[in-house]
Design an enzyme around this catalytic site. Structure first.
Site, PDB file in Angstrom:
ATOM      1  N   ASP A  83     113.989   9.315  74.286  1.00  0.00           N
ATOM      2  CA  ASP A  83     114.015  10.679  74.996  1.00  0.00           C
ATOM      3  C   ASP A  83     112.776  11.540  74.586  1.00  0.00           C
ATOM      4  O   ASP A  83     112.747  11.766  73.648  1.00  0.00           O
ATOM      5  CB  ASP A  83     115.416  10.999  74.870  1.00  0.00           C
ATOM      6  CG  ASP A  83     115.718  12.293  75.626  1.00  0.00           C
ATOM      7  OD1 ASP A  83     115.152  12.297  76.909  1.00  0.00           O
ATOM      8  OD2 ASP A  83     116.693  13.083  75.285  1.00  0.00           O
ATOM      9  N   HIS A 181     117.653  22.362  79.336  1.00  0.00           N
ATOM     10  CA  HIS A 181     118.279  21.908  78.283  1.00  0.00           C
ATOM     11  C   HIS A 181     119.107  22.898  77.388  1.00  0.00           C
ATOM     12  O   HIS A 181     118.790  24.030  77.681  1.00  0.00           O
ATOM     13  CB  HIS A 181     117.097  21.091  77.160  1.00  0.00           C
ATOM     14  CG  HIS A 181     116.429  20.295  77.773  1.00  0.00           C
ATOM     15  ND1 HIS A 181     115.268  19.972  78.139  1.00  0.00           N
ATOM     16  CD2 HIS A 181     116.859  18.873  77.947  1.00  0.00           C
ATOM     17  CE1 HIS A 181     114.686  19.024  78.634  1.00  0.00           C
ATOM     18  NE2 HIS A 181     115.713  18.132  78.409  1.00  0.00           N
ATOM     19  N   GLY A 182     120.273  22.284  76.839  1.00  0.00           N
ATOM     20  CA  GLY A 182     121.120  23.038  76.102  1.00  0.00           C
ATOM     21  C   GLY A 182     122.283  23.733  76.639  1.00  0.00           C
ATOM     22  O   GLY A 182     122.646  23.066  77.898  1.00  0.00           O
ATOM     23  N   ILE A 258     122.565  13.543  79.963  1.00  0.00           N
ATOM     24  CA  ILE A 258     123.654  14.444  79.143  1.00  0.00           C
ATOM     25  C   ILE A 258     123.888  14.376  77.714  1.00  0.00           C
ATOM     26  O   ILE A 258     124.017  13.066  77.203  1.00  0.00           O
ATOM     27  CB  ILE A 258     124.915  13.935  79.917  1.00  0.00           C
ATOM     28  CG1 ILE A 258     124.913  14.095  81.370  1.00  0.00           C
ATOM     29  CG2 ILE A 258     126.278  14.616  79.017  1.00  0.00           C
ATOM     30  CD1 ILE A 258     126.265  13.537  82.129  1.00  0.00           C
TER      31      ILE A 258
HETATM   32  P1  13P Z   1     121.316  18.611  78.207  1.00  0.00           P
HETATM   33  O1  13P Z   1     121.163  19.471  77.257  1.00  0.00           O
HETATM   34  O2  13P Z   1     121.933  19.418  79.412  1.00  0.00           O
HETATM   35  O3  13P Z   1     122.547  17.694  77.817  1.00  0.00           O
HETATM   36  O4  13P Z   1     120.250  17.751  78.473  1.00  0.00           O
HETATM   37  C1  13P Z   1     119.859  16.376  77.751  1.00  0.00           C
HETATM   38  C2  13P Z   1     118.738  15.960  78.100  1.00  0.00           C
HETATM   39  O5  13P Z   1     118.231  16.305  79.042  1.00  0.00           O
HETATM   40  C3  13P Z   1     118.271  15.003  76.875  1.00  0.00           C
HETATM   41  O6  13P Z   1     116.951  14.641  77.246  1.00  0.00           O
HETATM   42  O1  G3H Z   2     116.406  17.028  75.369  1.00  0.00           O
HETATM   43  C1  G3H Z   2     117.032  17.047  74.226  1.00  0.00           C
HETATM   44  C2  G3H Z   2     117.976  16.240  74.153  1.00  0.00           C
HETATM   45  O2  G3H Z   2     119.326  17.086  74.144  1.00  0.00           O
HETATM   46  C3  G3H Z   2     118.066  15.902  72.678  1.00  0.00           C
HETATM   47  O3  G3H Z   2     117.961  16.854  71.750  1.00  0.00           O
HETATM   48  O4  G3H Z   2     116.081  16.686  70.418  1.00  0.00           O
HETATM   49  O5  G3H Z   2     118.114  17.801  69.709  1.00  0.00           O
HETATM   50  O6  G3H Z   2     117.834  15.401  69.675  1.00  0.00           O
HETATM   51  P1  G3H Z   2     117.651  16.746  70.091  1.00  0.00           P
HETATM   52 ZN    ZN Z   3     115.610  16.000  78.382  1.00  0.00          ZN
END
Ligand code: 13P
Ligand code: G3H
Ligand code: ZN
Length: 312
Positions: A83, A181-182, A258
């Protein structure tokens, strides 16, 4: 079965009008909660690992935890995805280290630079049988250690997607249509609304091509309240309405990310457990209900939001 790529998953999801859930994993209980739900609901799944997850848990632990899930559920199609890969080196390390899919996120770079970096990752990935997600447009919120303010975010420009996809050769494309995000996605008092016009413009220009939505937690108020009731402070935490995600899943959106929702379920449950059992100190006792709630939340997403239950 061994880990799979997302190619087959996305083809079926596109044709079937549903989306695959992409859930972030950081430890054993999260992997177990997600995959137990997916196995019971026969839902193909993408387990994704961020740069921060690799720094926290170590690449090898995460790969082996995900591989363990494929042994426990041999019928379940599971893809292991990087990711928000920040650069070629991180993508290469995941491609060499057992991932079946990587994201190169050069969305903060100028268009030409994004193309150049993405293309380099695609070439290496495809030589190794791995698929690549790329991103055009910038989401607000926090990713790893990068924070993007709402005013610096920007919707994807639909007129760029065709050229981007054909020049990079990427296998799926993340676009920005108002998700972020978040846990704080929309200002309290405003109406959360995704830009379906931008989504539909994009899908028209790249017919048949899988689109990805990041930042798609709905921030269940039940868990926000649980966190706040038991000593937390998350005022004004608001997510994407689930009916809008369901609508997106029926379109060319084949992957919905998610993470925050699972974090909330885990944290809320553990806070409640500690408040109700101040004498307990065995991690198994508080991680067990947290894992169970992650499982039920994922089950709900598979059935009511993504529509991918029964598709494995
Ligand atoms: P959320 O913060 O909405 O859960 O998004 C997660 C995400 O896009 C991970 O790449
Ligand atoms: O997009 C971000 C994801 O929620 C992953 O979060 O970088 O804190 O692991 P993180
Ligand atoms: Zn993301």
């Amino acid at each position: 079965m061994p880990l799979v790529t997302t190619t087959e998953m996305f083809k079926k999801a596109y044709e079937g009008g549903y989306a695959i859930g992409a859930f972030n994993v950081n430890n054993m209980e999260i992997v177990q909660g997600i995959t137990e739900a997916c196995a019971e609901e026969k839902a193909p799944v993408i387990l994704q690992v961020s740069k921060g997850a690799r720094a926290y848990a170590n690449h090898n632990y995460l790969v082996k935890l995900v591989e363990a899930a494929t042994i426990c559920y041999p019928e379940l199609p599971v893809a292991l995805h990087l990711d928000h890969g920040p650069d070629f080196e991180t993508c290469k390390s995941c491609i060499d280290g057992g991932f079946t899919s990587v994201m190169i996120d050069a969305s903060s770079k100028p268009f030409e630079e994004n193309i150049e970096i993405t293309k380099k990752v695609v070439e290496y990935a495809h030589e190794h049988g791995v698929v690549v997600e790329a991103e055009l447009g910038t989401l607000a919120g926090v990713e790893d250690d990068v924070q993007v303010a709402a005013e610096d975010s920007s919707y994807t420009h639909p007129e760029q997607v065709e050229e981007f996809v054909s020049r990079t050769g990427c296998d799926s494309l993340a676009i920005a249509i108002g998700t972020s995000h978040g846990a704080y996605k929309f200002k309290p008092g405003t109406k959360p609304q995704l830009r379906f016009d931008v989504l539909h413009e994009c899908e028209k220009r790249i017919p048949g091509f899988p689109i990805v939505l990041h930042g798609s937690s709905s921030v269940p108020q039940e868990y926000v309240e649980m966190v706040n009731t038991y000593g937390g402070a998350m005022p004004g935490a608001i997510g994407v309405p689930e009916d809008q995600l369901r609508e997106a899943a029926r379109s060319a959106v084949c992957k919905i990310n998610i993470d925050s929702d699972l974090r909330l379920a885990m944290t809320g449950t553990i806070r409640k457990f500690f408040a109700e059992h101040p004498d307990k100190f065995d991690p198994r006792e508080y991680l067990k209900p947290a894992r169970a709630n992650i499982k039920e939340l994922v089950r709900h997403k598979l059935i009511d939001v993504l529509g991918c239950n029964g598709k494995a």
